[in-house]
Write an enzyme that holds these catalytic residues in place. Structure first.
Site, mmCIF file in Angstrom:
data_model
loop_
_atom_site.group_PDB
_atom_site.id
_atom_site.type_symbol
_atom_site.label_atom_id
_atom_site.label_comp_id
_atom_site.label_asym_id
_atom_site.label_seq_id
_atom_site.Cartn_x
_atom_site.Cartn_y
_atom_site.Cartn_z
ATOM 1 N N THR A 89 3.052 -2.423 5.727
ATOM 2 C CA THR A 89 3.282 -2.040 4.331
ATOM 3 C C THR A 89 4.423 -1.035 4.283
ATOM 4 O O THR A 89 4.516 -0.161 5.151
ATOM 5 C CB THR A 89 2.012 -1.452 3.685
ATOM 6 O OG1 THR A 89 1.026 -2.482 3.588
ATOM 7 C CG2 THR A 89 2.296 -0.896 2.282
ATOM 8 N N PHE A 132 6.438 1.916 2.197
ATOM 9 C CA PHE A 132 6.175 2.977 1.225
ATOM 10 C C PHE A 132 7.491 3.654 0.856
ATOM 11 O O PHE A 132 8.391 3.772 1.702
ATOM 12 C CB PHE A 132 5.221 4.018 1.820
ATOM 13 C CG PHE A 132 3.890 3.455 2.248
ATOM 14 C CD1 PHE A 132 3.757 2.825 3.485
ATOM 15 C CD2 PHE A 132 2.786 3.551 1.414
ATOM 16 C CE1 PHE A 132 2.527 2.296 3.877
ATOM 17 C CE2 PHE A 132 1.556 3.027 1.799
ATOM 18 C CZ PHE A 132 1.429 2.392 3.029
HETATM 19 O O1 LIG Z 1 -5.101 2.183 -0.890
HETATM 20 C C1 LIG Z 1 -4.392 2.650 0.039
HETATM 21 O O2 LIG Z 1 -4.797 3.192 1.090
HETATM 22 C C2 LIG Z 1 -2.954 2.528 -0.128
HETATM 23 O O3 LIG Z 1 -2.234 3.371 0.316
HETATM 24 C C3 LIG Z 1 -2.451 1.222 -0.734
HETATM 25 C C4 LIG Z 1 -2.541 0.189 0.341
HETATM 26 C C5 LIG Z 1 -3.567 -0.738 0.287
HETATM 27 C C6 LIG Z 1 -3.637 -1.722 1.277
HETATM 28 C C7 LIG Z 1 -2.717 -1.760 2.319
HETATM 29 C C8 LIG Z 1 -1.686 -0.796 2.353
HETATM 30 C C9 LIG Z 1 -1.605 0.188 1.358
#
Ligand SMILES: O=C(O)C(=O)Cc1ccccc1
Length: 314
Positions: free
Chosen positions: A183, A185
């Protein structure tokens, strides 16, 4: 009188960083990676984290933007496309695998909660290991853990760090249907000084498309025609008129580069643009520049026109 000498202690400004929380989210991990030692504050939603920057309650916000399995985070795209402009100044990419947490000593797991992107990444694991549990969407992975503590859910699909924040136990760890899921950010802040170009940058824009056929292709031609590689394109409804979309486009390059300046001015002439930032890519991948489409080529072409205008060339 002896001149008083004054020394001003070096004032280290601690930045206030809002992040998509509560504590224990992957976004908190990303915020700590991007802003070590700064003052972090969790916000329940992406929109609230972004609003904290817009209200001046935070200097920057860390939010998730896209996932290699489930794609973009719609709340982030929507939150960046409206309201006072915010621009991304940095990004990080985290490898994603999950822990499934439950209350110590609890019995049957009838509900398992998490962020929709997390549930999508463990769908097969849940079907195999918790076939009788009903998946329930929560605002974030850590909000799901809070819900388990409070008895709203029986289990949560959370970030591994969540176990450090909440009195739960690990039913499973290292859970992920796709082993190398990642993911990305962003760290976003109010428009200001841009990060310096590095040659391995990403620029993001939102093009508010008019409802004319060919609008998107007109935009893409302005980039492709200059040999600029896209890294992402997403459409989101404007929520004004059915069938009307905004296009979120990421491409290689930095807005300070002559070749990107040329493209951005062309794009801006075609439709209303919002600049969402130019910043170094977390993966460090350098821009691919086609023959004749480099910054010096654009500078040389501009120099030729300047000479023509001065009657010094033709
Ligand atoms: O909900 C979280 O922990 C987040 O940071 C969003 C997310 C959700 C799923 C995978 C990566 C980030």
């Amino acid at each position: 009188m002896k001149s008083a000498t004054r020394t001003v202690a070096s004032l280290t400004l601690v930045l206030r960083i809002a992040y998509f929380g509560p504590e224990g989210t992957f976004t908190e991990q990303a915020a700590r990676a991007l802003a070590p030692g700064e003052d972090l504050t969790p916000y329940e939603t992406v929109r609230l984290a972004l609003q904290a920057v817009r209200d001046g309650a935070a200097d920057a916000a860390c939010v998730p933007i896209e996932n290699s399995v489930e794609g973009v985070v719609p709340a982030t795209l929507d939150g960046l496309s409206d309201g006072d402009p915010l621009v991304a100044t940095a990004e990080t990419i985290l490898p994603i695998h999950f822990s499934v947490l439950k209350r110590p000593g609890s019995g049957e797991i009838r509900t398992v909660a998490s962020h929709p992107h997390a549930l999508a990444q463990v769908r097969e694991w849940l079907e195999t290991n918790l076939p009788d549990a009903t998946p329930v969407a929560s605002s974030s992975t850590a909000a799901a853990a809070v819900g388990v503590v409070e008895g709203d859910f029986d289990a949560a699909v959370s970030a591994p760090v969540a176990i450090e924040h909440y009195p739960l136990e690990e039913l499973a760890t290292g859970v992920a249907d796709v082993r190398d899921a990642q993911t990305r950010f962003l760290m976003v802040r109010r428009p200001g000084e841009l990060p310096a170009p590095t040659g391995a940058d990403r620029t993001s824009i939102v093009a508010a498309a008019v409802n004319r056929t060919g609008t998107l292709s007109d935009l893409l031609v302005e980039l492709a025609g200059r040999g600029i590689n896209l890294t992402r394109i997403d459409a989101r409804p404007t929520r004004n008129n059915f069938g009307e979309y905004r296009f979120f486009i990421d491409f290689e390059g930095h807005v300070a580069e002559p070749r990107i300046i040329d493209a951005m001015t062309a794009l801006r002439r075609r439709c209303h643009l919002r600049f969402l930032g130019s910043h170094p890519r977390a993966d460090g991948v350098a821009a691919t520049i086609e023959e004749g489409a480099g910054n010096q080529d654009f500078l040389d072409a501009q120099a030729w026109v300047d000479a023509v205008l001065k009657g010094e060339g033709a």
